[in-house]
Enzyme design. Structure first.
Site, PDB file in Angstrom:
ATOM      1  N   GLU A   1     -14.366   2.481   1.804  1.00  0.00           N
ATOM      2  CA  GLU A   1     -13.046   2.347   1.485  1.00  0.00           C
ATOM      3  C   GLU A   1     -12.977   2.417  -0.209  1.00  0.00           C
ATOM      4  OE1 GLU A   1     -10.680  -0.709   3.042  1.00  0.00           O
ATOM      5  OE2 GLU A   1     -11.801  -0.914   4.528  1.00  0.00           O
ATOM      6  N   LYS A  47       2.463  -1.866   8.267  1.00  0.00           N
ATOM      7  CA  LYS A  47       1.607  -2.862   7.961  1.00  0.00           C
ATOM      8  C   LYS A  47       2.627  -3.931   7.218  1.00  0.00           C
ATOM      9  CE  LYS A  47      -2.341  -2.101   6.264  1.00  0.00           C
ATOM     10  NZ  LYS A  47      -3.374  -1.711   5.461  1.00  0.00           N
ATOM     11  N   GLU A  74       0.978   3.703   6.196  1.00  0.00           N
ATOM     12  CA  GLU A  74       1.261   2.962   7.475  1.00  0.00           C
ATOM     13  C   GLU A  74       2.465   2.110   7.207  1.00  0.00           C
ATOM     14  OE1 GLU A  74      -2.466   1.595   9.276  1.00  0.00           O
ATOM     15  OE2 GLU A  74      -3.281   2.205   7.333  1.00  0.00           O
ATOM     16  N   GLU A  80       0.622  -2.322   0.617  1.00  0.00           N
ATOM     17  CA  GLU A  80       0.119  -2.166   1.542  1.00  0.00           C
ATOM     18  C   GLU A  80       0.538  -0.987   2.687  1.00  0.00           C
ATOM     19  OE1 GLU A  80      -2.582  -3.894   3.154  1.00  0.00           O
ATOM     20  OE2 GLU A  80      -2.671  -4.506   0.977  1.00  0.00           O
TER      21      GLU A  80
END
Length: 453
Positions: free
Chosen positions: A265, A319, A316, A325
């Site tokens: 990541e 989240k 996303e 985030e």
């Protein structure tokens, strides 16, 4: 992902450097495919990646059968993840064989499962029971794969770089694993990797732990305060390379410098609760990551091609937590790019239905415009032109030879035109006219003759 740093008020400096040139063909780049939000079904995602992007691998954070099945026959490789809570049970060989039978054998080889990541950032969790059982679980899963005749799926685990005793201005060549984890936990894991020819997976995030007084060093921008390694004489122009070389040095110090490193990541959010997150900073960071993945390497590992998984595929919206985030994605849920890093194929036919870039809103009476500040230097403004015209999604034909706003005698006027075009395209927000403090929002239309803003 590791814990985010505290929010600190600071204006980012954008580079006046020439635009980074990507390789003509991007290969071997992966993404992390998270699913927290109102996202399209896995079959559509798999088709989009196959037909409209150059992304050739995905990493998921579970063993969702719908996702694994969706990538069957696509040629896209998949990394699956054992949930952290399952690790203690997999220290039992019988349970490991059952896990492989349930989660790998029904899908492989139709789906190219490349790695099983046993948990995610287990050492960061601080859970002694999971840490104690991590390597036994890895060994048992590998043995279960061998027993089932599966030879092309490797077992690894992804580590946060809190495993490194890292100093912001320290020498990367003296990087070492944290005492207590070095010989007791990580050396046996590295020995396992060497034995099984599997990679050591790390998550190097400059975003989590950069020096707020040297932000540009974290995002590949200029100007920055470089780090010189006094032991090797190597000069580091960015934090990512220091993290990678510190990891390599720590591995080498334990005698395992020959084990391959995979970047599980890394990324940079396009929005957060601090000024260093922006579309341009996220794009610039990931462009540089992609360049390194193609074989640029680092000072201690030159010309090394790192298998890399960018975080993440989608923004996303589901989240929890800080704004960042929800803003790590390369794409929105409708498959439109959040910003362009060269991963979309030139011709996009069918598939996921990528929407075209929105047209610039027409200026209206009482509107606002973005122009160059009087104190901005020509070098800064040329840097703005370079970035907007290459990565800002703006049509710069009007400032080219023959265009209505072409003025070779004035970098300032040409910069103002493209800065305003970017400002209009991105909703006329304050942040879209920042340009490292070189832009200012005005209420008077700066159009001049045939040059319409």
């Amino acid at each position: 992902m590791a814990k985010a740093p505290p929010s600190i008020s600071l204006l980012l400096l954008l580079s006046a450097a020439v635009f980074l040139t990507l390789p003509a063909a991007i290969s071997s780049i992966g993404v992390n495919y998270g699913t927290l939000g109102n996202l399209p079904p896995p079959t559509q995602v798999a088709n989009f990646l196959k037909t409209q992007t150059s992304i050739d691998s995905v990493k998921i954070f579970n063993v969702n059968p719908d996702i694994i099945r969706a990538f069957a026959g696509t040629g896209i490789s998949v990394v699956v993840t054992v949930p952290n809570g399952d690790i203690p049970a997999l220290a039992n060989g019988v349970q490991a064989r059952r896990w492989v039978s349930a989660n790998i054998l029904p899908f492989h080889p139709q789906t190219k499962i490349k790695y099983i990541s046993v948990g995610n950032e287990i050492l960061l969790s601080g859970d002694d029971n999971m840490i104690k059982n991590l390597l036994p679980a890895m060994k048992n899963l590998n043995a279960a794969l061998v027993r089932a005749g599966v030879k092309d799926v490797k077992v690894t685990t992804a580590h946060s770089l809190n495993i490194i005793a890292y100093e912001l201005n320290g020498a990367p060549s003296s990087g070492r694993f944290r005492p207590g984890w070095d010989k007791g936990v990580l050396a046996p894991i590295l020995a396992y990797h060497r034995q099984t020819k599997s990679p050591f997976m790390v998550n190097p995030y400059p975003y989590f732990g950069f020096d707020p007084h040297n932000v540009n060093f974290a995002i590949f921008r200029s100007p920055y305060k470089a780090v010189r390694d006094p032991l090797t004489g190597k000069v580091y122009t960015n934090m990512y390379d220091t993290l990678m070389d510190s990891t390599y040095s720590a591995m080498k110090a334990l005698g395992y410098g020959d084990v391959d490193i995979v970047v599980g990541e890394t990324g940079w959010p396009s929005a957060c609760d601090a000024p260093w997150c922006s579309l341009e900073n996220a794009a610039w960071f990931n462009l540089n990551i992609i360049k390194r993945a193609q074989g640029q390497g680092t000072p201690l590992m030159p010309n090394t091609r790192f298998e890399t998984y960018i975080f993440g595929l989608f923004n996303e919206e589901g989240k929890p937590g800080p704004t960042a985030e929800r803003n790590w994605g390369l794409f929105r849920s409708d498959f439109s790019p959040v910003y362009d890093v060269g991963l979309l194929r030139k011709e996009q036919g069918g598939g996921g239905g990528v929407r075209p870039a929105p047209a610039l809103p027409a200026p209206t009476a009482g509107g606002t415009w973005c122009v160059a500040k009087s104190e901005a230097t020509d070098a800064q403004l040329q840097g703005n032109i370079d970035w907007v015209c290459s990565q800002g999604g703006v049509d710069c034909k009007p400032i080219q030879t023959g265009g209505a706003c072409f003025d070779p005698s004035s970098v300032r006027s040409q910069a103002s035109f493209v800065m305003n075009a970017y400002f209009q395209r991105n909703g006329r927000t304050d942040g879209s006219c920042n340009f490292s403090g070189t832009g200012v929002i005005v209420g008077n239309n700066p159009s001049n003759g045939a040059c319409k803003y």
